[in-house]
Design a protein around this motif. Structure first.
Motif, short mmCIF file in Angstrom:
data_model
loop_
_atom_site.label_atom_id
_atom_site.label_comp_id
_atom_site.label_asym_id
_atom_site.label_seq_id
_atom_site.Cartn_x
_atom_site.Cartn_y
_atom_site.Cartn_z
N LEU A 307 -0.08 3.98 -6.55
CA LEU A 307 -0.91 2.84 -5.59
C LEU A 307 0.37 3.11 -3.60
O LEU A 307 -0.04 3.25 -2.60
CB LEU A 307 -0.14 1.50 -5.48
N LEU A 308 1.79 4.02 -4.48
CA LEU A 308 2.25 4.37 -2.57
C LEU A 308 1.94 5.77 -2.48
O LEU A 308 1.54 5.69 -1.16
CB LEU A 308 3.84 4.28 -3.72
N SER A 309 1.20 6.52 -2.90
CA SER A 309 0.70 7.25 -2.76
C SER A 309 -0.19 7.04 -1.48
O SER A 309 -0.35 7.78 -0.64
CB SER A 309 0.28 8.79 -3.92
N ILE A 310 -1.06 6.61 -2.76
CA ILE A 310 -2.69 6.42 -1.83
C ILE A 310 -2.00 5.11 -0.36
O ILE A 310 -2.66 5.45 0.85
CB ILE A 310 -3.81 5.37 -2.47
N ALA A 311 -1.01 4.42 -0.25
CA ALA A 311 -0.41 3.74 1.23
C ALA A 311 -0.27 4.51 1.95
O ALA A 311 -0.30 4.34 3.11
CB ALA A 311 -0.06 2.79 0.20
N GLU A 312 0.39 5.32 1.29
CA GLU A 312 1.22 6.52 2.56
C GLU A 312 -0.09 7.32 2.97
O GLU A 312 0.24 8.07 4.53
CB GLU A 312 2.03 8.18 1.35
N THR A 313 -0.78 7.77 2.25
CA THR A 313 -2.42 8.71 2.87
C THR A 313 -2.53 7.39 3.95
O THR A 313 -3.27 8.05 4.60
CB THR A 313 -3.50 9.13 1.48
N LEU A 314 -2.68 6.42 3.36
CA LEU A 314 -3.70 5.70 4.22
C LEU A 314 -2.99 5.15 5.45
O LEU A 314 -3.74 5.37 6.50
CB LEU A 314 -3.98 4.08 3.23
N ALA A 315 -1.56 4.73 5.43
CA ALA A 315 -0.83 4.98 6.78
C ALA A 315 -0.67 5.74 7.60
O ALA A 315 -1.03 5.78 8.74
CB ALA A 315 0.14 4.67 6.66
N GLN A 316 -1.56 7.13 7.11
CA GLN A 316 -0.89 8.67 7.91
C GLN A 316 -2.20 8.61 8.43
O GLN A 316 -2.91 8.88 10.05
CB GLN A 316 -0.90 9.60 7.39
N SER A 317 -3.49 8.26 8.05
CA SER A 317 -5.10 7.79 8.90
C SER A 317 -5.05 6.92 9.95
O SER A 317 -5.31 6.71 10.82
CB SER A 317 -5.39 6.71 7.14
N VAL A 318 -3.83 5.92 9.63
CA VAL A 318 -4.20 4.97 10.40
C VAL A 318 -3.40 4.78 11.80
O VAL A 318 -3.96 4.82 13.32
CB VAL A 318 -3.80 3.19 9.98
N SER A 319 -2.68 5.48 11.33
CA SER A 319 -0.61 6.17 12.57
C SER A 319 -1.55 7.16 13.39
O SER A 319 -1.90 7.58 14.17
CB SER A 319 -0.06 6.71 11.56
#
Length: 455
Positions: A307-319
């Motif tokens: 879950l954290l790995s996927i969240a990191e990718t999503l956060a990078q996209s938002v950033s």
């Protein structure tokens, strides 16, 4: 004797522009061929050279980019979207012939078209192409109001002296330029206001050019279904239909008190739209209120590291979207959905506005950790932010840039900011997929172990 009159014309093939003269008022007269190149793609209208409001919409944008990048996909039914449990983000025009549409569940789309080609979204790539087209729009006029990554309103009032040609001619040349330089097509709607321009661009897709004049606007709308009106949702449409209002002409003729009973405070705006009236200006500084990215998993996930790995990718996209639009986040929201579709959202306000991915992920991770447990599985994860845009008059104060000369032992996250800036530069040069964090690398390795190569 019927007086002679003329209509403005533009050939979309050779860009010849001028006027056709007619001896009568026969509105049913077919569009003549171009007198220069003989082409049939001629735009003909009484008010062609006096209208200045345009709506430009890229045609099946995500799919068009994929077909541009892989010509083998041309002529085939293609959607961009998630896996079997995701939804259709975009459908090409071939796929639409099977009844496939945006937001349709992917499994339903596959059932409708067994030969359907499903492509995983490349949002950063689409955003890059969208920015290229946006810059081309800004070369026509500074009055550009984006509605999404692939569409915008343009007000070309006062640009004739700059371009030495009418807005209608400028838009025809713009279509050609996008097709030749970017490799996708756009449809143009030209009218006297935003609402009518938006309606016009939908009338002749793909690669269309449609004109609705000011004089004809209300009569043109008279027998059109109410759902054609810009911004009228399904709920409002059902209310109007249930009350016997099916055509725009019905709304135009409806007494104001009755319409207010049906639509509340939106009644006046909808009535104006139904009459072809829209007093709104193009808003160049209109800021997005939120930015988000989410994904539906092919299989339910319960493991916290995944879950954290996927969240990191999503956060990078938002950033990346925040950085591209020069905006800062003021809070972070995590969206989690259980296998039974039960939805959970958690939000936390940031200590200070930021656009840095590592800061967004840090907060998102804390929110996820509080909800995750081995006995809980999830089918969807999303990371979103509320934003402040200084250019649009935001009242929040954005965080100051990092002090590059601050001692490392006094660093309060600025060292990570500098590292992220360096990684952003590398991603820009080499591509986002070539730069991965250890967390993501480990996640992909775990996935490969779970699904070994059958060959």
């Amino acid at each position: 004797m019927t007086p002679a009159h003329s209509k403005g014309f533009i050939c979309r093939d050779c860009l010849l522009a001028g006027h056709y003269g007619f001896a009568g008022q026969d509105e049913g007269l077919s569009v003549p061929a171009c007198p220069s190149c003989g082409g049939s793609r001629v735009v003909l209208h009484d008010e062609l050279f006096s209208l200045t409001m345009a709506h430009i919409d890229c045609d099946a944008f995500y799919c068009s980019v994929e077909k541009r990048d892989n010509p083998d996909l041309n002529g085939k039914p293609v959607i961009v979207g998630g896996g079997d449990r995701g939804v259709v983000a975009a459908a090409c025009y071939v796929a639409r012939q099977y009844g496939i549409r945006s937001a349709m569940p992917s499994w339903q789309a596959r059932k409708a078209c067994p030969d359907l080609i499903v492509i995983k979204p490349r949002m950063s790539h689409y955003q890059h192409v969208g920015r290229q087209i946006r810059q081309m729009m800004l070369s026509l006029t500074p009055l550009v109001q984006p509605l999404s990554i692939d569409e915008a309103f343009l007000d070309l009032t006062g640009t004739q002296k700059l371009h030495k040609k009418s807005p209608a001619e400028v838009l025809a040349a713009f279509q050609q330029r996008v097709r030749s330089e970017i490799g996708v097509t756009v449809s143009v709607g030209l009218a006297q206001n935003k609402s009518m321009a938006k309606i016009a661009s939908d009338q002749d897709k793909p690669d269309g050019y449609y004109v609705i004049g000011e004089v004809q606007a209300q009569s043109w709308l008279q027998d059109k279904p109410v759902q054609i009106l810009f911004g009228l949702g399904k709920v409002s449409t059902k209310k109007l239909n249930a009350a016997g209002l099916h055509k725009c002409g019905d709304i135009a003729a409806c007494p104001a008190p009755r319409l207010r009973t049906l639509l509340g405070r939106d009644a006046e705006r909808v009535k104006q739209f139904a009459c072809g009236i829209d007093p709104r200006f193009v808003e160049t500084s209109r800021a997005a209120k939120s930015v988000s990215s989410e994904t539906t998993f092919a299989q339910n996930i319960s493991a916290l590291p995944d879950l954290l790995s996927i969240a990191e990718t999503l956060a990078q996209s938002v950033s990346q979207r925040l950085k591209d639009q020069q905006m800062d986040a003021v809070n972070v929201t995590v969206k989690l959905k259980r296998p039974n579709h039960q939805l959970l959202t958690r939000t936390r306000r940031l200590d200070r506005p930021t656009q840095m991915a590592h800061r967004l992920f840090e907060v998102a991770a804390e929110l996820i950790e509080k909800e995750a447990s081995p006995d809980k599985s999830w089918r969807l994860l999303g990371v979103g932010v509320s934003v402040v845009d200084e250019a649009a008059g935001g009242t929040e104060k954005a965080e100051p840039g990092p002090d590059l000369f601050a001692p490392l032992d006094q660093d309060d996250g600025h060292r990570q900011d500098r590292l992220e800036e360096a990684l952003d530069s590398v991603r820009t040069k080499l591509g986002a997929e070539l730069v991965k964090t250890g967390r993501r690398f480990s996640f992909e390795a775990r996935k490969q172990k779970k699904t070994p190569d059958k060959t």
